[in-house]
Design a protein around this motif. Structure first.
Motif, PDB file in Angstrom:
ATOM      1  N   LYS A   7       6.831  20.790  -1.415  1.00 13.54           N
ATOM      2  CA  LYS A   7       8.423  19.840  -1.453  1.00 13.54           C
ATOM      3  C   LYS A   7       8.200  17.966  -1.392  1.00 13.54           C
ATOM      4  O   LYS A   7       7.573  17.645  -0.371  1.00 13.54           O
ATOM      5  N   LEU A   8       7.590  17.445  -2.546  1.00 12.17           N
ATOM      6  CA  LEU A   8       8.366  15.884  -2.621  1.00 12.17           C
ATOM      7  C   LEU A   8       9.191  15.757  -3.056  1.00 12.17           C
ATOM      8  O   LEU A   8       9.932  16.062  -3.323  1.00 12.17           O
ATOM      9  N   THR A   9       9.342  13.502  -2.462  1.00 13.37           N
ATOM     10  CA  THR A   9      10.805  13.418  -1.894  1.00 13.37           C
ATOM     11  C   THR A   9      10.883  12.655  -3.920  1.00 13.37           C
ATOM     12  O   THR A   9      10.169  12.383  -4.491  1.00 13.37           O
ATOM     13  N   GLY A  10      12.133  12.920  -4.131  1.00 11.63           N
ATOM     14  CA  GLY A  10      12.731  13.097  -5.725  1.00 11.63           C
ATOM     15  C   GLY A  10      12.582  13.517  -6.614  1.00 11.63           C
ATOM     16  O   GLY A  10      12.946  13.117  -7.544  1.00 11.63           O
ATOM     17  N   MET A  11      11.814  14.955  -7.021  1.00  8.78           N
ATOM     18  CA  MET A  11      11.008  15.585  -6.936  1.00  8.78           C
ATOM     19  C   MET A  11      12.164  16.215  -7.802  1.00  8.78           C
ATOM     20  O   MET A  11      13.136  16.669  -6.512  1.00  8.78           O
ATOM     21  N   PRO A  12      12.363  16.740  -9.274  1.00 10.37           N
ATOM     22  CA  PRO A  12      13.531  17.696  -9.628  1.00 10.37           C
ATOM     23  C   PRO A  12      13.055  19.633  -9.950  1.00 10.37           C
ATOM     24  O   PRO A  12      13.385  20.681  -9.965  1.00 10.37           O
ATOM     25  N   ILE A  65      -3.575  26.905   6.945  1.00  9.09           N
ATOM     26  CA  ILE A  65      -2.126  25.387   6.412  1.00  9.09           C
ATOM     27  C   ILE A  65      -1.737  26.520   6.093  1.00  9.09           C
ATOM     28  O   ILE A  65      -1.168  27.963   6.171  1.00  9.09           O
ATOM     29  N   ALA A  66      -0.217  25.855   6.989  1.00  5.00           N
ATOM     30  CA  ALA A  66       0.699  26.878   7.288  1.00  5.00           C
ATOM     31  C   ALA A  66       2.217  26.296   6.296  1.00  5.00           C
ATOM     32  O   ALA A  66       2.710  24.979   6.540  1.00  5.00           O
ATOM     33  N   ILE A  67       3.404  26.822   6.633  1.00  6.03           N
ATOM     34  CA  ILE A  67       4.717  26.290   5.840  1.00  6.03           C
ATOM     35  C   ILE A  67       5.087  25.530   6.805  1.00  6.03           C
ATOM     36  O   ILE A  67       5.119  25.701   8.038  1.00  6.03           O
ATOM     37  N   GLY A  68       6.144  24.243   6.630  1.00  8.51           N
ATOM     38  CA  GLY A  68       6.188  23.343   7.119  1.00  8.51           C
ATOM     39  C   GLY A  68       5.260  22.020   7.188  1.00  8.51           C
ATOM     40  O   GLY A  68       5.589  20.640   7.743  1.00  8.51           O
ATOM     41  N   ASP A  69       4.202  22.616   7.005  1.00 11.35           N
ATOM     42  CA  ASP A  69       2.641  21.525   8.044  1.00 11.35           C
ATOM     43  C   ASP A  69       2.479  20.041   6.123  1.00 11.35           C
ATOM     44  O   ASP A  69       3.469  20.625   5.331  1.00 11.35           O
ATOM     45  N   LEU A  70       2.923  18.693   6.393  1.00 10.07           N
ATOM     46  CA  LEU A  70       2.267  18.010   5.897  1.00 10.07           C
ATOM     47  C   LEU A  70       0.583  17.798   4.761  1.00 10.07           C
ATOM     48  O   LEU A  70      -0.262  18.098   5.493  1.00 10.07           O
ATOM     49  N   VAL A  71       0.931  17.362   3.635  1.00  7.61           N
ATOM     50  CA  VAL A  71      -0.113  17.205   2.484  1.00  7.61           C
ATOM     51  C   VAL A  71      -0.160  15.867   1.868  1.00  7.61           C
ATOM     52  O   VAL A  71       0.896  16.041   1.737  1.00  7.61           O
ATOM     53  N   ARG A  72      -1.531  15.949   1.670  1.00  5.03           N
ATOM     54  CA  ARG A  72      -1.003  14.369   1.069  1.00  5.03           C
ATOM     55  C   ARG A  72      -1.652  15.305  -0.683  1.00  5.03           C
ATOM     56  O   ARG A  72      -2.661  15.743  -0.876  1.00  5.03           O
ATOM     57  N   VAL A  73      -1.065  14.808  -1.994  1.00  3.47           N
ATOM     58  CA  VAL A  73      -1.050  14.818  -2.997  1.00  3.47           C
ATOM     59  C   VAL A  73      -1.858  13.912  -3.880  1.00  3.47           C
ATOM     60  O   VAL A  73      -1.678  12.954  -3.918  1.00  3.47           O
ATOM     61  N   PRO A  74      -2.796  14.477  -4.930  1.00  6.46           N
ATOM     62  CA  PRO A  74      -3.379  13.880  -5.778  1.00  6.46           C
ATOM     63  C   PRO A  74      -2.030  12.717  -7.184  1.00  6.46           C
ATOM     64  O   PRO A  74      -0.928  14.152  -7.092  1.00  6.46           O
ATOM     65  N   ASP A 112       0.141   8.684  -5.888  1.00 10.39           N
ATOM     66  CA  ASP A 112      -1.271   8.646  -5.444  1.00 10.39           C
ATOM     67  C   ASP A 112      -1.371   8.965  -4.499  1.00 10.39           C
ATOM     68  O   ASP A 112      -0.916   8.034  -3.669  1.00 10.39           O
ATOM     69  N   GLY A 113      -1.324  10.386  -3.489  1.00 15.22           N
ATOM     70  CA  GLY A 113      -1.751  10.216  -2.145  1.00 15.22           C
ATOM     71  C   GLY A 113      -0.069  10.628  -1.187  1.00 15.22           C
ATOM     72  O   GLY A 113      -0.102   9.993  -0.149  1.00 15.22           O
ATOM     73  N   GLU A 114       0.532  10.513  -2.216  1.00 14.03           N
ATOM     74  CA  GLU A 114       2.103  10.989  -1.962  1.00 14.03           C
ATOM     75  C   GLU A 114       1.697  11.986  -0.821  1.00 14.03           C
ATOM     76  O   GLU A 114       1.368  12.961  -1.273  1.00 14.03           O
ATOM     77  N   THR A 115       2.890  11.642  -0.078  1.00 11.92           N
ATOM     78  CA  THR A 115       2.938  13.227   1.348  1.00 11.92           C
ATOM     79  C   THR A 115       4.027  14.845   1.313  1.00 11.92           C
ATOM     80  O   THR A 115       4.869  13.614   0.320  1.00 11.92           O
ATOM     81  N   GLY A 116       3.954  15.794   1.143  1.00 10.94           N
ATOM     82  CA  GLY A 116       4.429  16.410   0.553  1.00 10.94           C
ATOM     83  C   GLY A 116       4.705  17.418   1.697  1.00 10.94           C
ATOM     84  O   GLY A 116       3.853  17.395   2.621  1.00 10.94           O
ATOM     85  N   THR A 117       5.461  18.455   2.257  1.00  9.32           N
ATOM     86  CA  THR A 117       5.766  18.803   3.244  1.00  9.32           C
ATOM     87  C   THR A 117       5.157  20.698   2.033  1.00  9.32           C
ATOM     88  O   THR A 117       5.987  21.267   1.121  1.00  9.32           O
ATOM     89  N   VAL A 118       4.479  21.548   2.915  1.00 13.98           N
ATOM     90  CA  VAL A 118       4.100  22.922   2.154  1.00 13.98           C
ATOM     91  C   VAL A 118       5.611  23.663   2.303  1.00 13.98           C
ATOM     92  O   VAL A 118       5.827  23.964   3.980  1.00 13.98           O
ATOM     93  N   ALA A 168      -4.497  17.970   0.472  1.00 13.64           N
ATOM     94  CA  ALA A 168      -5.581  17.736   0.985  1.00 13.64           C
ATOM     95  C   ALA A 168      -4.412  17.458   2.515  1.00 13.64           C
ATOM     96  O   ALA A 168      -3.157  17.002   2.441  1.00 13.64           O
ATOM     97  N   ARG A 169      -5.153  18.119   3.103  1.00 12.30           N
ATOM     98  CA  ARG A 169      -3.451  17.822   4.868  1.00 12.30           C
ATOM     99  C   ARG A 169      -3.685  16.333   5.288  1.00 12.30           C
ATOM    100  O   ARG A 169      -4.812  15.884   5.017  1.00 12.30           O
ATOM    101  N   ALA A 170      -1.905  16.212   5.305  1.00 12.50           N
ATOM    102  CA  ALA A 170      -1.770  15.237   6.140  1.00 12.50           C
ATOM    103  C   ALA A 170      -2.547  14.938   7.508  1.00 12.50           C
ATOM    104  O   ALA A 170      -2.365  15.634   8.182  1.00 12.50           O
TER     105      ALA A 170
END
Length: 66
Positions: free
Chosen positions: A7-12, A24-33, A42-48, A63-65
């Motif tokens: 889940k990324l902020t503002g994404m439809p 990795i588990a649900i609720g963990d934060l990850v860094r995405v390209p 690039d480098g945005e953080t989202g939640t699994v 990658a895990r944040a």
């Protein structure tokens, strides 16, 4: 390699990524390209929000944040 839905902020929609972290588990934060489309920075953080996505197309690596 695990397929995760992020889940990324503002994404439809909630994009799928690959990650090689077996802990990795649900609720963990990850860094995405970046997506190249301008929607995902690039480098945005989202939640699994789900593990083992059914999406079968090409995925970028997350990658895990820290």
């Amino acid at each position: 390699m695990k397929r995760i839905v992020v889940k990324l902020t503002g994404m439809p929609f909630d994009p799928t990524y690959e990650i090689d972290d077996d802990t990795i588990a649900i609720g963990d934060l990850v860094r995405v390209p970046g997506s190249g489309s301008g929607f995902i920075k690039d480098g945005e953080t989202g939640t699994v929000i789900a593990l083992d996505s059914s999406y079968t197309g090409p995925c970028k690596r997350a990658a895990r944040a820290t």
